[in-house]
Design a protein around this motif. Structure first.
Motif, PDB file in Angstrom:
ATOM      1  N   ASN A 124      44.565 -18.775 -47.151  1.00 50.32           N
ATOM      2  CA  ASN A 124      44.922 -20.064 -47.419  1.00 50.32           C
ATOM      3  C   ASN A 124      44.188 -21.054 -46.464  1.00 50.32           C
ATOM      4  OD1 ASN A 124      47.684 -20.296 -49.249  1.00 50.32           O
ATOM      5  ND2 ASN A 124      47.780 -18.462 -47.945  1.00 50.32           N
ATOM      6  N   ILE A 125      43.752 -20.711 -45.455  1.00 48.77           N
ATOM      7  CA  ILE A 125      43.005 -21.795 -44.750  1.00 48.77           C
ATOM      8  C   ILE A 125      41.468 -21.966 -45.476  1.00 48.77           C
ATOM      9  CG2 ILE A 125      41.432 -21.721 -42.656  1.00 48.77           C
ATOM     10  CD1 ILE A 125      43.421 -20.051 -41.220  1.00 48.77           C
ATOM     11  N   ARG A 126      41.051 -20.921 -46.253  1.00 48.16           N
ATOM     12  CA  ARG A 126      39.939 -21.152 -47.010  1.00 48.16           C
ATOM     13  C   ARG A 126      40.273 -21.866 -48.357  1.00 48.16           C
ATOM     14  NH1 ARG A 126      37.768 -16.814 -51.161  1.00 48.16           N
ATOM     15  NH2 ARG A 126      39.142 -18.303 -52.273  1.00 48.16           N
ATOM     16  N   SER A 127      41.399 -21.687 -49.131  1.00 46.51           N
ATOM     17  CA  SER A 127      41.454 -22.267 -49.998  1.00 46.51           C
ATOM     18  C   SER A 127      41.985 -23.909 -49.806  1.00 46.51           C
ATOM     19  CB  SER A 127      42.609 -21.511 -51.085  1.00 46.51           C
ATOM     20  OG  SER A 127      43.587 -21.388 -50.349  1.00 46.51           O
ATOM     21  N   ALA A 128      42.547 -24.053 -48.854  1.00 45.87           N
ATOM     22  CA  ALA A 128      43.546 -25.323 -48.812  1.00 45.87           C
ATOM     23  C   ALA A 128      42.466 -26.332 -47.780  1.00 45.87           C
ATOM     24  CB  ALA A 128      44.707 -25.076 -48.066  1.00 45.87           C
ATOM     25  N   GLY A 129      41.682 -25.539 -46.942  1.00 41.80           N
ATOM     26  CA  GLY A 129      40.879 -26.060 -46.101  1.00 41.80           C
ATOM     27  C   GLY A 129      39.191 -26.219 -46.525  1.00 41.80           C
ATOM     28  N   PHE A 130      38.677 -25.432 -46.542  1.00 40.74           N
ATOM     29  CA  PHE A 130      37.312 -25.205 -46.511  1.00 40.74           C
ATOM     30  C   PHE A 130      36.922 -25.756 -48.151  1.00 40.74           C
ATOM     31  CE2 PHE A 130      33.394 -23.265 -47.834  1.00 40.74           C
ATOM     32  CZ  PHE A 130      32.341 -23.747 -46.728  1.00 40.74           C
TER      33      PHE A 130
ATOM     34  N   ALA B  28      38.581 -27.695 -49.655  1.00 39.33           N
ATOM     35  CA  ALA B  28      38.648 -29.149 -50.039  1.00 39.33           C
ATOM     36  C   ALA B  28      37.853 -30.152 -49.160  1.00 39.33           C
ATOM     37  CB  ALA B  28      40.047 -29.298 -49.347  1.00 39.33           C
ATOM     38  N   MET B  29      36.956 -29.592 -48.489  1.00 38.44           N
ATOM     39  CA  MET B  29      36.077 -30.428 -47.644  1.00 38.44           C
ATOM     40  C   MET B  29      35.038 -31.379 -48.600  1.00 38.44           C
ATOM     41  SD  MET B  29      34.906 -28.137 -44.503  1.00 38.44           S
ATOM     42  CE  MET B  29      33.521 -29.347 -44.062  1.00 38.44           C
ATOM     43  N   PRO B  30      34.668 -31.016 -49.649  1.00 36.06           N
ATOM     44  CA  PRO B  30      33.749 -31.783 -50.543  1.00 36.06           C
ATOM     45  C   PRO B  30      34.590 -33.282 -50.919  1.00 36.06           C
ATOM     46  CG  PRO B  30      33.243 -29.748 -51.159  1.00 36.06           C
ATOM     47  CD  PRO B  30      34.725 -29.511 -50.171  1.00 36.06           C
ATOM     48  N   ILE B  31      35.663 -32.879 -51.543  1.00 36.70           N
ATOM     49  CA  ILE B  31      36.625 -33.930 -51.970  1.00 36.70           C
ATOM     50  C   ILE B  31      37.031 -35.036 -51.132  1.00 36.70           C
ATOM     51  CG2 ILE B  31      38.582 -32.675 -52.260  1.00 36.70           C
ATOM     52  CD1 ILE B  31      37.337 -35.635 -54.650  1.00 36.70           C
ATOM     53  N   VAL B  32      37.373 -34.372 -49.708  1.00 37.86           N
ATOM     54  CA  VAL B  32      38.010 -35.038 -48.783  1.00 37.86           C
ATOM     55  C   VAL B  32      36.763 -36.088 -48.182  1.00 37.86           C
ATOM     56  CG1 VAL B  32      38.860 -34.975 -46.282  1.00 37.86           C
ATOM     57  CG2 VAL B  32      39.931 -33.556 -48.367  1.00 37.86           C
ATOM     58  N   GLY B  33      35.629 -35.275 -48.011  1.00 37.26           N
ATOM     59  CA  GLY B  33      34.588 -35.943 -47.410  1.00 37.26           C
ATOM     60  C   GLY B  33      34.008 -37.215 -48.260  1.00 37.26           C
ATOM     61  N   LEU B  34      33.850 -37.029 -49.522  1.00 39.91           N
ATOM     62  CA  LEU B  34      33.426 -37.824 -50.536  1.00 39.91           C
ATOM     63  C   LEU B  34      34.114 -39.130 -50.476  1.00 39.91           C
ATOM     64  CD1 LEU B  34      31.549 -38.941 -52.607  1.00 39.91           C
ATOM     65  CD2 LEU B  34      32.870 -37.505 -54.456  1.00 39.91           C
TER      66      LEU B  34
ATOM     67  N   THR C 188      43.684 -38.002 -46.472  1.00 39.85           N
ATOM     68  CA  THR C 188      43.690 -36.656 -46.608  1.00 39.85           C
ATOM     69  C   THR C 188      44.844 -35.995 -46.865  1.00 39.85           C
ATOM     70  OG1 THR C 188      41.797 -36.968 -44.688  1.00 39.85           O
ATOM     71  CG2 THR C 188      42.921 -34.738 -45.117  1.00 39.85           C
ATOM     72  N   ALA C 189      45.845 -36.531 -46.528  1.00 43.66           N
ATOM     73  CA  ALA C 189      47.218 -35.857 -46.793  1.00 43.66           C
ATOM     74  C   ALA C 189      47.267 -35.997 -48.288  1.00 43.66           C
ATOM     75  CB  ALA C 189      48.405 -36.394 -46.117  1.00 43.66           C
ATOM     76  N   ILE C 190      46.893 -37.240 -48.945  1.00 43.48           N
ATOM     77  CA  ILE C 190      47.418 -37.513 -50.460  1.00 43.48           C
ATOM     78  C   ILE C 190      46.730 -36.467 -51.024  1.00 43.48           C
ATOM     79  CG2 ILE C 190      47.220 -39.295 -52.239  1.00 43.48           C
ATOM     80  CD1 ILE C 190      47.967 -41.255 -50.277  1.00 43.48           C
ATOM     81  N   ILE C 191      45.111 -36.298 -50.682  1.00 41.87           N
ATOM     82  CA  ILE C 191      44.365 -35.535 -51.549  1.00 41.87           C
ATOM     83  C   ILE C 191      44.592 -33.954 -51.364  1.00 41.87           C
ATOM     84  CG2 ILE C 191      41.898 -34.316 -51.586  1.00 41.87           C
ATOM     85  CD1 ILE C 191      40.927 -37.177 -50.573  1.00 41.87           C
ATOM     86  N   VAL C 192      45.244 -33.454 -50.279  1.00 41.03           N
ATOM     87  CA  VAL C 192      45.528 -32.119 -50.146  1.00 41.03           C
ATOM     88  C   VAL C 192      47.028 -32.000 -50.875  1.00 41.03           C
ATOM     89  CG1 VAL C 192      46.685 -30.552 -48.446  1.00 41.03           C
ATOM     90  CG2 VAL C 192      44.440 -31.843 -47.878  1.00 41.03           C
ATOM     91  N   ALA C 193      48.088 -32.893 -50.912  1.00 44.73           N
ATOM     92  CA  ALA C 193      49.050 -32.893 -51.658  1.00 44.73           C
ATOM     93  C   ALA C 193      48.934 -32.730 -53.041  1.00 44.73           C
ATOM     94  CB  ALA C 193      49.800 -34.193 -51.472  1.00 44.73           C
ATOM     95  N   GLY C 194      47.903 -33.573 -53.513  1.00 42.65           N
ATOM     96  CA  GLY C 194      47.846 -33.356 -54.991  1.00 42.65           C
ATOM     97  C   GLY C 194      46.869 -32.258 -55.248  1.00 42.65           C
ATOM     98  N   ARG C 195      46.026 -31.557 -54.267  1.00 43.34           N
ATOM     99  CA  ARG C 195      45.308 -30.359 -54.733  1.00 43.34           C
ATOM    100  C   ARG C 195      45.988 -29.193 -54.303  1.00 43.34           C
ATOM    101  NH1 ARG C 195      41.757 -27.122 -51.934  1.00 43.34           N
ATOM    102  NH2 ARG C 195      39.965 -26.291 -53.025  1.00 43.34           N
ATOM    103  N   SER C 196      46.297 -29.084 -53.089  1.00 43.06           N
ATOM    104  CA  SER C 196      47.007 -27.534 -52.575  1.00 43.06           C
ATOM    105  C   SER C 196      48.425 -27.691 -52.805  1.00 43.06           C
ATOM    106  CB  SER C 196      46.879 -27.591 -51.308  1.00 43.06           C
ATOM    107  OG  SER C 196      45.312 -27.401 -50.891  1.00 43.06           O
ATOM    108  N   GLY C 197      49.272 -29.042 -52.741  1.00 46.62           N
ATOM    109  CA  GLY C 197      50.660 -28.842 -52.734  1.00 46.62           C
ATOM    110  C   GLY C 197      51.155 -28.469 -54.228  1.00 46.62           C
ATOM    111  N   SER C 198      50.457 -28.918 -55.168  1.00 46.50           N
ATOM    112  CA  SER C 198      50.630 -28.612 -56.479  1.00 46.50           C
ATOM    113  C   SER C 198      50.128 -27.203 -56.872  1.00 46.50           C
ATOM    114  CB  SER C 198      49.597 -29.505 -57.505  1.00 46.50           C
ATOM    115  OG  SER C 198      48.478 -29.252 -57.363  1.00 46.50           O
ATOM    116  N   ALA C 199      49.248 -26.618 -56.125  1.00 49.58           N
ATOM    117  CA  ALA C 199      48.806 -25.355 -56.517  1.00 49.58           C
ATOM    118  C   ALA C 199      50.083 -24.235 -55.929  1.00 49.58           C
ATOM    119  CB  ALA C 199      47.648 -24.952 -55.833  1.00 49.58           C
ATOM    120  N   TYR C 200      50.414 -24.687 -54.748  1.00 45.70           N
ATOM    121  CA  TYR C 200      51.662 -23.970 -54.440  1.00 45.70           C
ATOM    122  C   TYR C 200      52.754 -23.925 -55.011  1.00 45.70           C
ATOM    123  CZ  TYR C 200      49.022 -24.266 -49.862  1.00 45.70           C
ATOM    124  OH  TYR C 200      48.139 -24.304 -48.983  1.00 45.70           O
TER     125      TYR C 200
END
Length: 377
Positions: free
Chosen positions: A163-169, A171-177, A220-232
């Motif tokens: 989960n660290i890899r899927s939710a963190g690493f 997500a780096m491109p979209i968060v950074g951009l 960052t939280a909004i991106i992760v909520a849309g990306r990882s929260g929906s996946a969960y």
């Protein structure tokens, strides 16, 4: 050798009396439905059906008989079915009750709520019920986390690393951009106003404080909520629909320990790190725009940044990340466990998880702002 049953038939002996005979089954019903549609009787009268000659009867025949009784009833014609065998009469009763229940449900669903107060009350009750269920879910997760602290071997570290890899690493491109573009936008929007007053250097304060305190942790939280929260929510919801979660409980695996706790631990680790990454990219984007629009060199920008942006501002933004992480994972997993029915419920709960997570993140950010203002931070 089997003797084939006679086809279903119905004959009129008198204007108010019918005789039903033959096999009233899926195989024997034939074209009798067309004959039944042509039957009629004077309004206010009673139609008597002699069913003593019916040789076989199944749910199809019972449904057609019930349909005839219902149609004549709408025409104010009573129907009296006589001499039907007890086992056939029981089947007809069951089919009639089920048909009435379905018709009543469909009618109830089709009637719109006319009173806005009633609609408001229903929505409030549903929101209260969901809030109480969410508190219960948080309590269950807390108990499960306590068990894992007491017995660390219960925690699945391989799942945490995944989960660290899927939710963190990942997500780096979209968060950074997006953070980089946001820094550019903030500096560009402030450039014209600052230039009018000859306060070009203050673009550093604008970009640094806004990105570190507010924009970086929030975006960052909004991106992760849309990306990882929906996946969960989708993952757990699909498992709930396919009864995999019930199978886990059957074989003695606690679903919370396998599906929720690794995600919470992983998100508590990765979201602060993603926030730091967003801070760097956002400030870098603002620095490029300050050089292009306000002729503020990189050296001047960094020198001013070190003097005006305190460590407190950085820690304030970083301190929000664990709270946002807990909100995202809790809401996503909670909505996943509430999935029931078919595949359409998975999409519905996934949408709810994203909307509620983003809403609660923004509410938490607003509460942080009020608290920090009261504390003069």
């Amino acid at each position: 050798m089997l003797i084939p049953l006679a086809q279903a038939e119905i004959a009129r002996t008198t204007p108010q009396e019918l005789v039903a005979s033959g096999s009233w089954t899926a195989y024997g019903i034939g074209q009798i439905e067309a004959e039944l549609k042509a039957l009629s009787a004077p309004s206010g009268s009673t139609m008597v059906i002699d069913a003593s000659r019916i040789e076989a009867f199944d749910s199809v025949g019972a449904w057609i008989m019930e349909k005839l009784r219902r149609r004549l009833g709408e025409e104010s014609v009573g129907v009296d079915i006589r001499l039907l065998k007890p086992e056939f009469a029981k089947l007809l009763e069951v089919v009639g009750q089920e048909d009435i229940h379905q018709a009543g449900t469909a009618k109830q669903d089709a009637i719109p709520v006319q009173n806005w107060r009633e609609s408001l009350g229903r929505d409030t009750a549903a929101a209260f019920e969901q809030g109480m269920a969410l508190l219960g879910f948080i309590g269950e997760c807390t108990l499960a986390f306590g068990k894992c602290l007491a017995e660390p071997k219960r925690l699945r570290w391989r799942t945490v690393l995944y989960n660290i890899r899927s939710a963190g690493f990942d997500a780096m491109p979209i968060v950074g951009l997006l953070s980089f573009l946001l820094g550019i936008v903030v500096a560009y929007q402030g450039a014209d106003q600052l230039r009018q007053y000859g306060a070009n250097i203050f673009v550093v304060d604008l970009v640094g404080l806004s990105m570190l305190r507010e924009f970086a942790p929030l975006i960052t939280a909004i991106i992760v909520a849309g990306r990882s929260g929906s996946a969960y929510a989708a993952q757990i919801g699909t498992m709930a629909v396919t009864e995999e979660i019930d199978a886990m409980r059957t074989i003695g695996i606690a679903p919370l320990e396998l599906l929720v706790l690794p995600k919470i631990i992983a998100m508590l680790i990765v979201l602060p790190l993603l926030t730091v990454f967003a801070d760097v990219l956002g400030v870098f984007g603002g620095m490029l725009m300050a050089r292009a629009q306000l002729a503020v060199s990189y050296v001047e920008f960094l020198d001013r940044f070190a003097k005006t942006v305190s460590v407190t501002a950085y820690l304030i933004g970083l301190g929000k990340a664990p709270v946002f992480a807990a909100i995202i994972v809790t809401v996503g997993c909670f909505q996943g466990f509430r999935t029931h029915g078919g595949p359409d419920s998975v999409g519905r709960q996934t949408t709810r998880s994203v909307v509620q997570a983003i809403f609660l993140v923004i509410v938490a950010d607003a509460l942080f702002s009020v608290a920090f203002s009261a504390l003069d931070l």
